[in-house]
Enzyme design. Structure first.
Site, PDB file in Angstrom:
ATOM      1  N   LYS A 242       0.831  -1.215   0.000  1.00 20.62           N
ATOM      2  CA  LYS A 242       0.000   0.000   0.000  1.00 20.62           C
ATOM      3  C   LYS A 242       0.858   1.254   0.000  1.00 20.62           C
ATOM      4  O   LYS A 242       0.520   2.254  -0.647  1.00 20.62           O
ATOM      5  CB  LYS A 242      -0.951  -0.003   1.195  1.00 20.62           C
ATOM      6  CG  LYS A 242      -1.871   1.224   1.254  1.00 20.62           C
ATOM      7  CD  LYS A 242      -2.755   1.340   0.010  1.00 20.62           C
ATOM      8  CE  LYS A 242      -3.545   2.649  -0.020  1.00 20.62           C
ATOM      9  NZ  LYS A 242      -4.621   2.707   0.973  1.00 20.62           N
TER      10      LYS A 242
ATOM     11  N   LYS B  72      -0.876  12.144   4.380  1.00 22.45           N
ATOM     12  CA  LYS B  72      -0.515  11.251   5.491  1.00 22.45           C
ATOM     13  C   LYS B  72       0.136   9.975   4.973  1.00 22.45           C
ATOM     14  O   LYS B  72       1.158   9.519   5.503  1.00 22.45           O
ATOM     15  CB  LYS B  72      -1.775  10.922   6.303  1.00 22.45           C
ATOM     16  CG  LYS B  72      -1.579   9.974   7.470  1.00 22.45           C
ATOM     17  CD  LYS B  72      -1.863   8.514   7.130  1.00 22.45           C
ATOM     18  CE  LYS B  72      -3.307   8.274   6.767  1.00 22.45           C
ATOM     19  NZ  LYS B  72      -3.565   6.825   6.486  1.00 22.45           N
TER      20      LYS B  72
END
Length: 294
Positions: free
Chosen positions: A176, A244
């Site tokens: 990811k 983030k």
């Protein structure tokens, strides 16, 4: 193999992604036990057939498989090890599936705490945004032991159309991180290309169409390029989330003594966008940085 319809499933986190994912469980004939920090999403899902409980610990008392889809690493840590977290009441044999984007070191540490309780842990972050969440077509990157992943897959298939077991615990989160690096840099490339077209007095929509099918084509050009052309930045994935995730990838790279300068630049561009007040918009809103100078 797990039959989701005969399994008590808990679902924690009913945000932009979690709500449509939970609805897919309901469509599959599964009535999940749900928890969310704010009440309105819980009440919404209860009206549709879910059962709400007041804390993660209550989810763990009841569920055999628990899906976590919360905003960030700190939220996952709170759900698991907070004062009313899953670890307070976690039973042996329970399977935890973290489907958010969580830091790799934290994933491995939390998995160890879960395994100490005789439970199992799988990290299964996703790609595909709200479009994929709504359609049940998410791409899912899975890390975990073979037995736990095999048990998780029937549940994951409710949410996604492409499920890949990447490796051991944490490997899904590594994949990811790589995904978010590619997404962030590609959004930046599309934004700059379309800004170049507009600054030159050429219709960005026609430029985008001209690029489709060639080497510059991509899912980002298709979906986010269209958002840039239309100026439609209703959030599918927020700028704050993209920022983030890229910062998280940079932190992980630093532990490997790996420098990612393009990723750092992209992260910094999102910092500028967020400072301008656009943090809650879709991450395709990076285009707005360039619009302001045209």
């Amino acid at each position: 193999m797990t039959d989701p319809a005969k399994t008590i499933i808990g679902f924690i986190g009913l945000g932009l992604m979690g709500r449509p994912m939970c609805r897919n469980l309901l469509k599959a004939g599964i009535s999940p036990i749900v928890y969310n920090r704010s009440a309105p999403p819980r009440e919404e899902l209860v009206r549709e057939g879910a059962t709400a409980v007041p804390s993660p610990a209550d989810v763990a008392r009841l569920a055999e498989i628990i899906v976590i889809m919360v905003a960030d690493t700190a939220a996952v840590e709170d759900v698991l090890s907070g004062p009313h977290g899953l670890l307070q009441t976690l039973r042996p044999g329970t399977l935890i599936i973290d489907m958010g984007t969580t830091a790799v070191p934290a994933t491995r540490r939390l998995a160890a705490l879960v395994e100490e309780k005789g439970a199992a842990y799988v990290d299964a972050p996703v790609s595909g945004g709200t479009i994929g969440a709504e359609g049940g077509t998410l791409t899912i990157m899975v890390g975990g032991h073979d037995e736990a992943v095999a048990r998780a897959k029937p549940v994951l298939s409710v949410f996604g159309s492409r499920i890949t077991h990447v490796g051991g615990i944490g490997a899904g989160q590594v994949a990811k991180a790589a995904n978010q690096v590619i997404v962030g840099l590609n959004i930046g490339a599309v934004a700059e290309a379309l800004a170049l077209a507009r600054a030159a007095g050429v219709d960005p929509a026609r430029v985008r169409e001209a690029l489709r099918g060639g080497f510059a084509d991509s899912r980002i050009l298709e979906v986010h390029g269209q958002r840039m052309v239309e100026g439609n930045f209703a959030p599918g994935g927020k700028c704050t989330t993209q920022r983030k995730d890229m910062h998280q990838a940079l932190e992980f790279a630093a532990t490997l003594d790996l420098d990612l300068p393009a990723t750092a630049l992209s992260r910094d561009l999102y910092d500028r966008l967020i400072a301008a007040g656009d943090g809650e918009l879709d991450h395709a809103a990076l285009f707005r940085l360039y619009e302001r100078t045209i």
